[in-house]
Design an enzyme around this catalytic site. Structure first.
Site, short mmCIF file in Angstrom:
data_model
loop_
_atom_site.label_atom_id
_atom_site.label_comp_id
_atom_site.label_asym_id
_atom_site.label_seq_id
_atom_site.Cartn_x
_atom_site.Cartn_y
_atom_site.Cartn_z
N ASP A 121 -18.43 -0.50 -6.78
CA ASP A 121 -19.09 -0.79 -7.79
C ASP A 121 -20.27 -2.36 -7.12
O ASP A 121 -22.08 -1.68 -6.85
CB ASP A 121 -19.06 -1.31 -9.08
CG ASP A 121 -20.40 -1.38 -10.34
OD1 ASP A 121 -20.70 -0.59 -10.74
OD2 ASP A 121 -20.02 -2.33 -11.13
N ASP A 145 -10.05 2.22 -8.81
CA ASP A 145 -9.99 2.04 -10.27
C ASP A 145 -10.75 3.42 -10.89
O ASP A 145 -11.00 3.65 -12.51
CB ASP A 145 -10.95 0.57 -11.03
CG ASP A 145 -10.42 -0.49 -10.00
OD1 ASP A 145 -9.15 -0.75 -9.97
OD2 ASP A 145 -10.90 -1.79 -9.95
N ARG A 284 11.94 -6.45 -19.03
CA ARG A 284 11.75 -6.78 -17.97
C ARG A 284 10.49 -6.08 -17.44
O ARG A 284 9.61 -5.83 -18.23
CB ARG A 284 12.85 -6.10 -16.57
CG ARG A 284 14.15 -6.68 -17.11
CD ARG A 284 14.47 -8.31 -16.30
NE ARG A 284 15.81 -8.15 -16.74
CZ ARG A 284 16.42 -9.05 -16.95
NH1 ARG A 284 15.87 -9.07 -18.58
NH2 ARG A 284 17.50 -9.62 -17.11
N ARG A 293 -3.18 -0.74 -3.74
CA ARG A 293 -4.18 -0.39 -2.49
C ARG A 293 -3.94 -0.67 -1.56
O ARG A 293 -4.62 0.39 -0.33
CB ARG A 293 -5.24 -2.02 -2.95
CG ARG A 293 -5.91 -2.20 -4.39
CD ARG A 293 -7.45 -2.57 -3.66
NE ARG A 293 -7.50 -3.86 -2.87
CZ ARG A 293 -7.81 -5.38 -3.25
NH1 ARG A 293 -7.67 -4.86 -4.61
NH2 ARG A 293 -7.67 -5.58 -2.44
O1 F6P Z 1 -11.59 -3.20 -8.00
C1 F6P Z 1 -10.47 -3.12 -7.52
C2 F6P Z 1 -9.04 -3.41 -7.86
O2 F6P Z 1 -8.23 -3.34 -7.53
C3 F6P Z 1 -9.48 -4.32 -8.82
O3 F6P Z 1 -8.43 -3.62 -10.50
C4 F6P Z 1 -8.76 -5.55 -9.31
O4 F6P Z 1 -8.64 -6.27 -10.21
C5 F6P Z 1 -9.14 -6.25 -7.43
O5 F6P Z 1 -9.65 -5.14 -6.86
C6 F6P Z 1 -8.11 -7.45 -7.10
O6 F6P Z 1 -8.59 -7.43 -5.73
P1 F6P Z 1 -8.56 -8.65 -5.03
O7 F6P Z 1 -7.11 -9.44 -5.34
O8 F6P Z 1 -8.78 -8.21 -3.34
O9 F6P Z 1 -9.48 -9.52 -5.04
#
Ligand code: F6P
Length: 366
Positions: A121, A145, A284, A293
């Site tokens: 986005d 996402d 837990r 990622r």
């Molecule tokens: O937008 C993708 C995403 O994976 C979100 O779900 C998450 O909040 C964010 O990236 C985390 O990004 P970073 O840790 O790289 O700042």
């Protein structure tokens, strides 16, 4: 650029948070570009490289063997927005500046006919603004996402869902052995697709997503109901952006260098603590974080990324600029970037996936 001039030089960058499949897109773009006599300039570290003039030409050898490798050979950044550029003064105080002119200058200095921007986005918003400044841009949608409305799916999502389902499978056996509740926190800031699809694939008993504010009472009730039916363990899949009815997002920090300064995280710990205190069941928490990622893309994401990359070159060659590649059903199509960023894709109450989950007894805390 004159209407008759063929596209002979393109730039490519990966913006925002990385995800599995970025390298597969870079490979798809580069192989089909080189095959059509187009030079590919790889811009380093996302828009940061466009502003600071960091780039290198990509050859076939550069993209050979990267299909299955996670991350991006170009590097990425979620802090290099040319329109929101952080500069620290001598005291370390950060102020925000517009460096978009530098981005446009480098685009022309590299003699690019088109820029291919791969990102989510935030990246598409930047691509749209650069289009308005006269740059020829083609967008390729990525994000684990899956929150871009204009495309049925973004690459990276399937790989993240795979990580969540594998984790839930593993947690299932240990939760069952110890008669525990295990809460799994997954990514998903404003859209709950990773939690919903991952939770469904991994057999979660409760799924908490940003779109459905939850009540703790309903969460405890579901866990107790399971106990009464002889199930002495429960798996709760919670999106980082999930919030209690009337409550706020749980943040672990803010970073003004980013366009969206909120750093989410911590809801999993809170949910786990409250469940333990209120049900008496040992609980837990596991936070999957950036494991969602990283790593190799699933076969589905490799295919989708390759199709997206090859199609982006077709768009560039046809000079269909200002457009973003999109999956519509089983077909790769294109949409105006401007339209692509107008709406976020959220889980709707009538989503078939959500209704299916409810039908098989998964609780949403509502
Ligand atoms: O937008 C993708 C995403 O994976 C979100 O779900 C998450 O909040 C964010 O990236 C985390 O990004 P970073 O840790 O790289 O700042």
């Amino acid at each position: 650029m004159k209407a008759t001039k063929k596209v002979t030089r393109i730039g490519i960058l990966t913006g925002g948070g990385d995800c599995p499949g970025l390298n597969a897109v870079i490979r798809g773009v580069t192989k089909s570009a080189l095959d059509n006599g187009i030079t590919v300039i790889g811009i380093l570290d996302g828009f940061e490289g466009l502003v600071e003039g960091k780039a290198r030409e990509l050859s076939n050898a550069d993209v050979s063997g990267i299909l299955a490798i996670g991350g991006t050979i170009l590097g990425s950044s979620n802090k290099g927005d040319p329109f929101h550029w952080p500069i620290a003064d001598s005291n370390g105080v950060i102020s925000i500046h517009d460096r978009s002119e530098a981005a446009v200058r480098n685009y022309h200095a590299w003699k690019l006919d088109c820029l291919i921007g791969i990102g989510g986005d935030g990246t598409m918003h930047i691509c749209n603004k650069l289009t308005m400044m006269g740059m020829n841009v083609v967008g390729v949608p990525k994000t684990i996402d899956n929150d871009l409305e204009a495309t049925d799916l973004t690459f990276g999502h399937d790989s993240a869902v795979y990580v969540v389902s594998m984790a839930l499978d593993r947690l299932h056996t240990t939760a069952s052995s110890h008669h525990r509740v295990i809460v799994v926190e997954v990514m998903g800031r404003y859209a709950g697709w990773i939690a919903l699809n991952g939770g469904l694939a991994g057999g979660a008993d409760l799924i908490l997503i940003p779109e459905i504010p939850f009540s703790y009472e309903k969460v405890y009730q579901k866990i107790k109901e399971r106990e009464l039916s002889g199930k002495r363990f429960s798996l709760v899949c919670v999106a980082e952006g999930a919030k209690e009815l009337g409550g706020d997002l749980v943040l672990k920090g803010t970073d003004i260098k980013r366009h969206d300064p909120k750093q989410l995280g911590g809801i999993g710990e809170i949910v786990a603590r409250k469940i333990e205190e209120n049900t008496g069941r040992e609980t837990r928490v596991t936070i999957l974080g950036h494991t969602q990622r990283g790593g190799s893309p699933t076969p589905y994401d490799r295919i989708l990324s390759t199709k997206f990359g090859a199609y982006a070159i077709q768009l560039a060659m046809k000079k269909k600029f200002g457009r973003m590649v999109a999956l519509k059903g089983n077909e790769i199509k294109n949409v105006l970037i401007e339209d692509a960023i107008s709406k976020q894709k959220l889980v709707q109450p009538d989503s078939q996936t959500l209704l299916t989950a409810r039908q098989i007894g998964i609780g949403f805390g509502d």
